[in-house]
Design a protein around this motif. Structure first.
Motif, PDB file in Angstrom:
ATOM      1  N   PHE A  80       0.813  -1.201   0.000  1.00  0.00           N
ATOM      2  CA  PHE A  80       0.000   0.000   0.000  1.00  0.00           C
ATOM      3  C   PHE A  80       0.856   1.265   0.000  1.00  0.00           C
ATOM      4  O   PHE A  80       0.449   2.292  -0.541  1.00  0.00           O
ATOM      5  CB  PHE A  80      -0.960   0.024   1.188  1.00  0.00           C
ATOM      6  CG  PHE A  80      -2.013   1.079   1.049  1.00  0.00           C
ATOM      7  CD1 PHE A  80      -3.044   0.918   0.147  1.00  0.00           C
ATOM      8  CD2 PHE A  80      -1.951   2.251   1.781  1.00  0.00           C
ATOM      9  CE1 PHE A  80      -4.005   1.888  -0.007  1.00  0.00           C
ATOM     10  CE2 PHE A  80      -2.905   3.238   1.636  1.00  0.00           C
ATOM     11  CZ  PHE A  80      -3.941   3.055   0.728  1.00  0.00           C
ATOM     12  N   ALA A  81       2.051   1.202   0.594  1.00  0.00           N
ATOM     13  CA  ALA A  81       2.965   2.346   0.511  1.00  0.00           C
ATOM     14  C   ALA A  81       3.331   2.615  -0.939  1.00  0.00           C
ATOM     15  O   ALA A  81       3.401   3.774  -1.378  1.00  0.00           O
ATOM     16  CB  ALA A  81       4.223   2.076   1.340  1.00  0.00           C
ATOM     17  N   PHE A  82       3.547   1.540  -1.709  1.00  0.00           N
ATOM     18  CA  PHE A  82       3.857   1.672  -3.134  1.00  0.00           C
ATOM     19  C   PHE A  82       2.670   2.260  -3.881  1.00  0.00           C
ATOM     20  O   PHE A  82       2.817   3.167  -4.712  1.00  0.00           O
ATOM     21  CB  PHE A  82       4.218   0.296  -3.695  1.00  0.00           C
ATOM     22  CG  PHE A  82       4.577   0.292  -5.152  1.00  0.00           C
ATOM     23  CD1 PHE A  82       5.843   0.678  -5.560  1.00  0.00           C
ATOM     24  CD2 PHE A  82       3.647  -0.092  -6.104  1.00  0.00           C
ATOM     25  CE1 PHE A  82       6.179   0.672  -6.901  1.00  0.00           C
ATOM     26  CE2 PHE A  82       3.971  -0.097  -7.452  1.00  0.00           C
ATOM     27  CZ  PHE A  82       5.246   0.284  -7.853  1.00  0.00           C
ATOM     28  N   VAL A  83       1.468   1.742  -3.581  1.00  0.00           N
ATOM     29  CA  VAL A  83       0.260   2.257  -4.242  1.00  0.00           C
ATOM     30  C   VAL A  83       0.038   3.725  -3.899  1.00  0.00           C
ATOM     31  O   VAL A  83      -0.234   4.554  -4.773  1.00  0.00           O
ATOM     32  CB  VAL A  83      -0.974   1.416  -3.837  1.00  0.00           C
ATOM     33  CG1 VAL A  83      -2.261   2.071  -4.318  1.00  0.00           C
ATOM     34  CG2 VAL A  83      -0.860   0.006  -4.389  1.00  0.00           C
ATOM     35  N   ALA A  84       0.160   4.063  -2.610  1.00  0.00           N
ATOM     36  CA  ALA A  84      -0.078   5.441  -2.176  1.00  0.00           C
ATOM     37  C   ALA A  84       0.911   6.407  -2.810  1.00  0.00           C
ATOM     38  O   ALA A  84       0.591   7.572  -3.051  1.00  0.00           O
ATOM     39  CB  ALA A  84       0.002   5.528  -0.659  1.00  0.00           C
ATOM     40  N   VAL A 225      -2.191  -3.189   5.207  1.00  0.00           N
ATOM     41  CA  VAL A 225      -2.748  -2.103   4.381  1.00  0.00           C
ATOM     42  C   VAL A 225      -3.523  -1.117   5.250  1.00  0.00           C
ATOM     43  O   VAL A 225      -3.363   0.106   5.145  1.00  0.00           O
ATOM     44  CB  VAL A 225      -3.656  -2.688   3.275  1.00  0.00           C
ATOM     45  CG1 VAL A 225      -4.460  -1.583   2.598  1.00  0.00           C
ATOM     46  CG2 VAL A 225      -2.823  -3.441   2.248  1.00  0.00           C
ATOM     47  N   MET A 226      -4.380  -1.649   6.124  1.00  0.00           N
ATOM     48  CA  MET A 226      -5.208  -0.779   6.958  1.00  0.00           C
ATOM     49  C   MET A 226      -4.371  -0.006   7.976  1.00  0.00           C
ATOM     50  O   MET A 226      -4.655   1.161   8.269  1.00  0.00           O
ATOM     51  CB  MET A 226      -6.276  -1.619   7.667  1.00  0.00           C
ATOM     52  CG  MET A 226      -7.273  -2.252   6.711  1.00  0.00           C
ATOM     53  SD  MET A 226      -8.417  -3.395   7.526  1.00  0.00           S
ATOM     54  CE  MET A 226      -9.438  -2.239   8.425  1.00  0.00           C
ATOM     55  N   ALA A 227      -3.314  -0.643   8.507  1.00  0.00           N
ATOM     56  CA  ALA A 227      -2.441   0.057   9.449  1.00  0.00           C
ATOM     57  C   ALA A 227      -1.713   1.208   8.763  1.00  0.00           C
ATOM     58  O   ALA A 227      -1.604   2.317   9.307  1.00  0.00           O
ATOM     59  CB  ALA A 227      -1.435  -0.923  10.057  1.00  0.00           C
ATOM     60  N   PHE A 228      -1.222   0.958   7.555  1.00  0.00           N
ATOM     61  CA  PHE A 228      -0.528   2.025   6.826  1.00  0.00           C
ATOM     62  C   PHE A 228      -1.483   3.166   6.505  1.00  0.00           C
ATOM     63  O   PHE A 228      -1.134   4.348   6.664  1.00  0.00           O
ATOM     64  CB  PHE A 228       0.075   1.472   5.527  1.00  0.00           C
ATOM     65  CG  PHE A 228       0.891   2.493   4.771  1.00  0.00           C
ATOM     66  CD1 PHE A 228       2.241   2.626   5.032  1.00  0.00           C
ATOM     67  CD2 PHE A 228       0.304   3.317   3.825  1.00  0.00           C
ATOM     68  CE1 PHE A 228       3.000   3.572   4.354  1.00  0.00           C
ATOM     69  CE2 PHE A 228       1.048   4.266   3.143  1.00  0.00           C
ATOM     70  CZ  PHE A 228       2.403   4.395   3.410  1.00  0.00           C
ATOM     71  N   LEU A 229      -2.681   2.818   6.053  1.00  0.00           N
ATOM     72  CA  LEU A 229      -3.682   3.850   5.751  1.00  0.00           C
ATOM     73  C   LEU A 229      -3.955   4.708   6.982  1.00  0.00           C
ATOM     74  O   LEU A 229      -3.988   5.942   6.906  1.00  0.00           O
ATOM     75  CB  LEU A 229      -4.983   3.194   5.285  1.00  0.00           C
ATOM     76  CG  LEU A 229      -6.226   4.088   5.335  1.00  0.00           C
ATOM     77  CD1 LEU A 229      -6.145   5.180   4.288  1.00  0.00           C
ATOM     78  CD2 LEU A 229      -7.493   3.277   5.179  1.00  0.00           C
ATOM     79  N   THR A 230      -4.127   4.064   8.124  1.00  0.00           N
ATOM     80  CA  THR A 230      -4.470   4.793   9.348  1.00  0.00           C
ATOM     81  C   THR A 230      -3.358   5.754   9.750  1.00  0.00           C
ATOM     82  O   THR A 230      -3.611   6.925  10.055  1.00  0.00           O
ATOM     83  CB  THR A 230      -4.747   3.804  10.491  1.00  0.00           C
ATOM     84  OG1 THR A 230      -5.786   2.901  10.086  1.00  0.00           O
ATOM     85  CG2 THR A 230      -5.190   4.536  11.741  1.00  0.00           C
ATOM     86  N   LEU A 231      -2.122   5.252   9.754  1.00  0.00           N
ATOM     87  CA  LEU A 231      -1.006   6.068  10.211  1.00  0.00           C
ATOM     88  C   LEU A 231      -0.605   7.128   9.184  1.00  0.00           C
ATOM     89  O   LEU A 231      -0.134   8.205   9.550  1.00  0.00           O
ATOM     90  CB  LEU A 231       0.196   5.174  10.527  1.00  0.00           C
ATOM     91  CG  LEU A 231      -0.030   4.161  11.655  1.00  0.00           C
ATOM     92  CD1 LEU A 231       1.185   3.239  11.801  1.00  0.00           C
ATOM     93  CD2 LEU A 231      -0.311   4.864  12.975  1.00  0.00           C
ATOM     94  N   HIS A 232      -0.817   6.821   7.910  1.00  0.00           N
ATOM     95  CA  HIS A 232      -0.389   7.731   6.843  1.00  0.00           C
ATOM     96  C   HIS A 232      -1.436   8.765   6.493  1.00  0.00           C
ATOM     97  O   HIS A 232      -1.094   9.899   6.109  1.00  0.00           O
ATOM     98  CB  HIS A 232      -0.030   6.907   5.600  1.00  0.00           C
ATOM     99  CG  HIS A 232       0.562   7.703   4.491  1.00  0.00           C
ATOM    100  ND1 HIS A 232      -0.160   8.084   3.377  1.00  0.00           N
ATOM    101  CD2 HIS A 232       1.808   8.210   4.321  1.00  0.00           C
ATOM    102  CE1 HIS A 232       0.618   8.781   2.566  1.00  0.00           C
ATOM    103  NE2 HIS A 232       1.809   8.869   3.110  1.00  0.00           N
TER     104      HIS A 232
END
Length: 275
Positions: A80-84, A225-232
């Motif tokens: 998800f970091a790559f997608v974002a 994915v959800m953890a990255f979304l939340t923190l980012h």
């Protein structure tokens, strides 16, 4: 088998449509101001963090081992970091934005538009994450229904209560960003449809060939994915709108509410069936 599938579908719809109930709570309360939005974003971030770390990643590690569970989790984070990185997000500032600030009215409108785009992006990704989280719940309802109507019904009701705050987490940012009750309700409801979809897929496509290890690994990746979304995405918005101290408090409140929900969901399951 056909009658069992129909019963499981009906029960999963009860759980799925509870996300719609969460959306109705948001719609009826009205779109919040920025500070209230920040508090609610923090609360939703707490829900997401609890699901990510205390449910999905935790279950993956317990099921397939510490190393494999962590590898799947961080694979989700990296993915998800790559997608974002390649998804265009609203820029925080530019030379033209600085010039516009000379005109208070125009500057205020531009800032609000930026806020709405940021929050909408967060809401859409939240809906995707919630949908992926709801998918195995539909599978659990189907397996519970095979054991008996009582087991399936108890599980469906527990999931329904569990999904109400998830509907809030999806509908809140969408309603604020679009000012559309219909869009907020529609996206929250669609995220709930992942449950009956889970019933259909597990019943007809691979009822006997579904690898539990692969499923747990994929769910662990969803947690990443959800953890990255939340923190980012979600936490920075909560800090900006509500202030760091207040946002942190509601984050832990959201985590506590979701943890309690997961606990009551877990004790409603038979011993040999888990999400």
């Amino acid at each position: 088998m056909a009658s069992q599938v129909l019963v499981a579908l009906a029960l999963s719809l009860v759980g799925g449509f509870s996300t719609s109930l969460g959306a109705l709570l948001v719609i009826l309360s009205g779109a919040p101001n920025l500070k209230m939005l920040g508090l609610l974003q923090g609360f939703a971030a707490g829900l997401m963090l609890s699901i990510s770390f205390l449910d999905l990643a935790h279950n993956a590690i317990n099921s397939i081992g510490f190393l494999k569970g962590n590898l799947w989790f961080f694979a989700g984070v990296i993915f998800f970091a790559f997608v974002a990185h390649f998804i265009p997000e609203p820029a925080l500032g530019s030379i033209s934005d600085t010039k516009r600030k000379k005109d208070k009215d125009e500057g205020g409108k531009d800032i609000m538009k930026k806020h709405r785009r940021e929050v909408l992006f967060s809401g859409i990704i939240t809906a995707i994450g919630i949908s992926l989280h709801n998918f195995p719940e539909g599978m659990a309802v189907f397996l519970g229904s095979i054991k008996g109507l009582r087991v399936g019904l108890n599980l469906a009701l527990a999931i329904a209560l569990h999904n109400i705050p998830e509907g809030v987490a999806v509908a809140l940012p969408v309603y604020f960003a679009t000012q559309s009750k219909w869009q907020a309700f529609k996206l929250a409801t669609l995220s709930g449809f992942a449950e009956p979809l889970g019933v259909i897929i597990v019943a007809y496509l691979f009822p006997s060939s579904l690898s539990p290890e692969i499923l747990e690994g994929l769910l662990g990746a969803v947690g990443g994915v959800m953890a990255f979304l939340t923190l980012h995405e979600m936490l920075p918005l909560a800090f900006d709108y509500a202030g760091q101290k207040q946002a942190v408090k509601v984050v832990f409140l959201g985590m506590a509410c979701m943890s309690a929900s997961l606990y009551f969901l877990e004790i409603s399951l038979p011993e040999d069936l888990s999400l």
